[in-house]
Design a protein around this motif. Sequence first.
Motif, mmCIF file in Angstrom:
data_model
loop_
_atom_site.group_PDB
_atom_site.id
_atom_site.type_symbol
_atom_site.label_atom_id
_atom_site.label_comp_id
_atom_site.label_asym_id
_atom_site.label_seq_id
_atom_site.Cartn_x
_atom_site.Cartn_y
_atom_site.Cartn_z
ATOM 1 N N TYR A 40 0.842 -1.190 0.000
ATOM 2 C CA TYR A 40 0.000 0.000 0.000
ATOM 3 C C TYR A 40 0.877 1.239 0.000
ATOM 4 O O TYR A 40 2.064 1.170 0.319
ATOM 5 C CB TYR A 40 -0.978 0.014 1.182
ATOM 6 C CG TYR A 40 -0.343 0.100 2.547
ATOM 7 C CD1 TYR A 40 -0.095 1.338 3.155
ATOM 8 C CD2 TYR A 40 -0.010 -1.045 3.252
ATOM 9 C CE1 TYR A 40 0.485 1.410 4.414
ATOM 10 C CE2 TYR A 40 0.558 -0.976 4.505
ATOM 11 C CZ TYR A 40 0.805 0.262 5.085
ATOM 12 O OH TYR A 40 1.373 0.338 6.326
ATOM 13 N N GLN A 41 0.312 2.343 -0.390
ATOM 14 C CA GLN A 41 1.016 3.625 -0.399
ATOM 15 C C GLN A 41 0.732 4.347 0.907
ATOM 16 O O GLN A 41 -0.404 4.399 1.375
ATOM 17 C CB GLN A 41 0.551 4.502 -1.560
ATOM 18 C CG GLN A 41 1.106 4.143 -2.909
ATOM 19 C CD GLN A 41 2.617 4.273 -3.016
ATOM 20 O OE1 GLN A 41 3.268 3.336 -3.460
ATOM 21 N NE2 GLN A 41 3.189 5.398 -2.627
ATOM 22 N N SER A 42 1.763 4.919 1.499
ATOM 23 C CA SER A 42 1.639 5.765 2.682
ATOM 24 C C SER A 42 2.382 7.051 2.349
ATOM 25 O O SER A 42 3.612 7.096 2.420
ATOM 26 C CB SER A 42 2.235 5.082 3.906
ATOM 27 O OG SER A 42 2.136 5.924 5.029
ATOM 28 N N GLY A 43 1.633 8.065 1.925
ATOM 29 C CA GLY A 43 2.274 9.289 1.437
ATOM 30 C C GLY A 43 3.034 8.963 0.174
ATOM 31 O O GLY A 43 2.485 8.389 -0.767
ATOM 32 N N ASN A 44 4.324 9.285 0.152
ATOM 33 C CA ASN A 44 5.166 8.988 -1.008
ATOM 34 C C ASN A 44 5.838 7.628 -0.905
ATOM 35 O O ASN A 44 6.570 7.233 -1.800
ATOM 36 C CB ASN A 44 6.242 10.069 -1.169
ATOM 37 C CG ASN A 44 5.644 11.395 -1.556
ATOM 38 O OD1 ASN A 44 4.621 11.456 -2.231
ATOM 39 N ND2 ASN A 44 6.278 12.474 -1.125
ATOM 40 N N ASP A 45 5.625 6.936 0.201
ATOM 41 C CA ASP A 45 6.299 5.664 0.436
ATOM 42 C C ASP A 45 5.399 4.479 0.122
ATOM 43 O O ASP A 45 4.206 4.506 0.388
ATOM 44 C CB ASP A 45 6.734 5.553 1.905
ATOM 45 C CG ASP A 45 7.757 6.601 2.286
ATOM 46 O OD1 ASP A 45 8.560 6.998 1.425
ATOM 47 O OD2 ASP A 45 7.741 7.024 3.465
#
Length: 168
Positions: A40-45
């Motif tokens: 999953y994406q968390s912000g840009n990470d």
Amino acid sequence: MTFKKVLTATAAILALSSVAAGAQTPTRMSQFNYWGSYSYQSGNDKICYVLSTPTKMEPANVDHGDIFFLISQKPGQGISYEPQAVMGYPLKEGSKVVVDVDGKKFSMFTKGESAWMENAAEEPQLVAALKAGRGMQVDATSQRGTATHYTYSLSGVTAAIDSIKNCK
């Protein structure tokens, strides 16, 4: 592991993970016997992880809730292969969770419903033991003092971990 259990476990990870506060819904990447891989994406990470649920839970007469073991890969945060045990109940404050892989024991500290490696330097050793191992047991103590014991299959763990090694 049933699809329903996978979805429940995935939802629990997001609910319990402070990192995932603004995360999107995880994407199931693949299933390797008893272990699934997700991202999953968390912000840009991009966060990737593998997880499994127990094949046996003891004592049998207790409502355990959703129990699972996961290993996350967070390249944007400089974290690779971070093991975590997540219980469906609050753990006894100050207690330890003991992970036993084929007789090799690892200690985890507890906070709320989760546990992480007491000594982060041992994370690669636990991951290597999981990849080489045949079975894993996790022992924990609930906030109420109930001793719990979980048995996990390691069938598929190596392929699942290998599938997230290039998480970017």
